[in-house]
Design an enzyme around this catalytic site. Structure first.
Site, short mmCIF file in Angstrom:
data_model
loop_
_atom_site.label_atom_id
_atom_site.label_comp_id
_atom_site.label_asym_id
_atom_site.label_seq_id
_atom_site.Cartn_x
_atom_site.Cartn_y
_atom_site.Cartn_z
N LYS A 78 0.72 -1.25 0.02
CA LYS A 78 -0.07 -0.04 -0.06
C LYS A 78 0.89 1.08 -0.09
CE LYS A 78 -4.00 2.15 2.52
NZ LYS A 78 -4.75 2.09 3.63
N SER A 158 -9.94 2.34 2.37
CA SER A 158 -9.02 2.89 1.64
C SER A 158 -7.70 2.00 0.80
CB SER A 158 -8.11 4.13 2.55
OG SER A 158 -7.41 3.41 3.37
N SER A 182 -10.28 0.06 6.59
CA SER A 182 -9.57 0.17 5.32
C SER A 182 -8.93 -1.13 4.86
CB SER A 182 -8.67 1.25 5.58
OG SER A 182 -9.22 2.51 5.13
N1 GLN Z 1 -13.27 4.91 5.59
C1 GLN Z 1 -12.70 5.22 6.77
C2 GLN Z 1 -12.47 6.72 6.76
O1 GLN Z 1 -12.53 7.25 5.57
C3 GLN Z 1 -11.66 4.33 7.29
C4 GLN Z 1 -10.51 4.62 6.68
C5 GLN Z 1 -9.21 3.67 7.14
O2 GLN Z 1 -9.40 2.91 7.70
N2 GLN Z 1 -8.26 4.23 6.69
O3 GLN Z 1 -11.84 7.23 7.67
#
Ligand code: GLN
Length: 491
Positions: A78, A158, A182
């Site tokens: 990532k 994400s 995410s």
């Molecule tokens: N979707 C969540 C957010 O927008 C979680 C994102 C994540 O876990 N990095 O914050």
């Protein structure tokens, strides 16, 4: 498609050990797959030459009987992990051209174990999002489509690029990070296994920070065994991260005994939301029966503060993000837009460098931390967070693991939720509570929706009990028998 890319991580390891194929052949097959599926936009940066060089060394080590635990296995990373000498963007314009002079702790562990890096995978900007649509480099696409419908679907976020790359066989496995879901949500949307360890299990050192009290790295793989295998290498104590736990890392693969007889599985009433998609609700019911048939005892539990989890998360995460993102000032990293004065340069750089979702979070977070509102918002959120943790702690006095859906719906089309941030935030309703509580969770692909999209089920256990998590996940995986492949029929 070359059959080497169809192997699981553990089968590829075993095949290399037996000499069935070489690390160079395995890497070459993945480099081809990466090139063949560029339309998915799963990678921001590809490093095929470095990968093949590394693979040659791996073959050398394998030949001498000096193989590391991941020797010669090609992975996607990532693009939130700093990688020495390789562009690291966090999918943000503000990190333009940033090539770290150091390696994150987690990726250093992978390297030391002999893994091959294929490239850096796409994500939402600074890991803020649930659809990968906030990436400065454009959205990654889900390799899955609804039956008979050519529209592009989001891979989740994400860690959407990692999930798409693993599902489309563009790497054997990938790293992700999970702040509020995410890893687990994109895993569910793409039909793969995504695991968030206990907070503190993996060091955050060298991972671009979003919300420091929530961020956790974890594995994204096609099988539960692969997940256990990868976490055993990613995890470990690191004195450079004061929140990394000084605890031994068990051999997680050894936890996959296939036996859950007598284990108690909790089913939380609060997760039975009115807006739960009918296919998801039905799959949850099947999951309960599979575990019961395997000899587990099913117990109804209550997690009464669940409804406060999302509002709490959307105070804590933006507050910490606003503080962490203060460092991007046009001086130390990436982009600089010159101005008439120092302040003007800061303003212009930040205005040009951050995307809309990141700016929204900085505004909310700065407001929540401001002198007049700190007690009303941030401090209050921290207190509610403690209540959410206590809900889980009491539940785990009576159960060994909890089973829930991972997401309320399957993957949705690009653009569907992008104009409504609150609708987007609702994707995390089942994943955020475990993040706030710091407990481990895993999403296991368990079935298909009526229109042919993958759906995941989530398992949770108490802190530091990843072994029970993997054990139950292995049984769930076996019972579900998910063999779906998104690119079936492609050459
Ligand atoms: N979707 C969540 C957010 O927008 C979680 C994102 C994540 O876990 N990095 O914050």
């Amino acid at each position: 498609m070359n059959e080497l890319v169809q192997l699981s991580l553990s089968d590829a390891r075993d095949g290399l050990a037996k000499g069935d194929f070489s690390a160079v052949e395995l890497t070459q097959a993945h480099v081809h797959a990466m090139e063949a599926h560029r339309d998915l936009n799963a990678y921001i940066t590809e490093v095929p030459d470095l990968a093949l060089e590394r693979a040659k060394e791996a073959d050398h080590n394998l030949g001498r009987g000096e193989a590391g635990a991941l020797e010669g296995l090609p992975l996607g990373i990532k693009d939130l992990f700093c990688t020495e000498g390789i562009l690291t963007t966090a999918a943000s314009h503000i990190l333009d051209g940033f090539t770290p002079p150091y390696e994150s702790f987690v990726t250093a562990n992978l390297k030391a174990a002999g893994a091959v890096t294929l490239g850096k995978t796409n994500l939402d900007e600074f890991a803020m999002g649930s659809s990968n649509e906030s990436s400065y480099y454009g959205p990654a696409h889900n390799p899955w489509k609804r039956a008979g419908d050519p529209s592009h679907l989001v891979p989740g976020g994400s860690s959407g690029g990692s999930a798409a790359a693993v599902a489309a066989r563009m790497c054997l496995a990938a790293t992700g990070t999970d702040t509020g879901g995410s890893i687990r949500q994109p895993a569910s949307f793409c039909g793969i296994v995504g695991m968030k360890p206990t907070y503190g299990r993996c060091s955050r050192w060298g991972i671009v920070a979003f919300s420091s009290s929530l961020d956790q790295a974890g594995p994204m793989t096609r099988t539960v065994r692969d997940s256990a295998m990868l976490l055993s290498v990613m995890a470990g104590h690191d004195p450079k991260d004061s929140t990394s736990a000084d605890m031994p890392v068990p051999d997680f693969e050894a936890a996959l005994t296939g036996d859950i007889k007598g284990l108690r599985i909790g089913i939380p009433a609060e997760y039975r939301l009115a807006e739960l998609n009918a296919d998801v609700a039905a799959l949850w019911g099947k999951g309960i029966n599979w575990l019961k048939d395997a000899g587990a005892e099913i117990i109804d539990i209550a997690l009464p503060h669940t409804k406060y989890a999302l509002p709490t998360y959307y105070i804590v995460a933006p507050a910490e993000a606003s503080s962490n993102l203060a460092r991007y000032d046009g001086v130390r990293f990436g982009l600089r837009v010159d101005g008439d004065s120092l302040d003007d340069m800061y303003t212009k750089t930040r205005a040009a460098g951050f995307g809309a979702e990141v700016k929204r979070r900085i505004f909310i977070g700065t407001y929540a931390l401001s002198a007049g509102y700190y007690d009303a918002y941030y401090l209050k959120a921290q207190k509610v967070r403690q209540l959410i943790y206590q809900d889980f702690a009491s539940a785990f006095e009576n159960v060994d693991a909890i089973l829930t859906p991972t997401t309320p719906t399957p993957a949705f089309p690009l653009g569907e939720n992008s104009s409504d941030p609150v609708a987007m935030y609702l994707n995390d309703v089942f994943t955020v509570p475990a993040s706030l509580a710091g407990i481990p969770g895993i999403s296991v692909p368990a079935g298909l929706s009526g229109d042919g999209l993958p759906l995941g089920l989530q398992l949770l256990t108490k802190r530091w009990d990843e072994e029970t998590l993997f054990r139950v996940a292995g049984v769930l995986e076996e019972a579900a028998g998910f063999t779906g492949h998104p690119l079936e029929g492609e050459g």
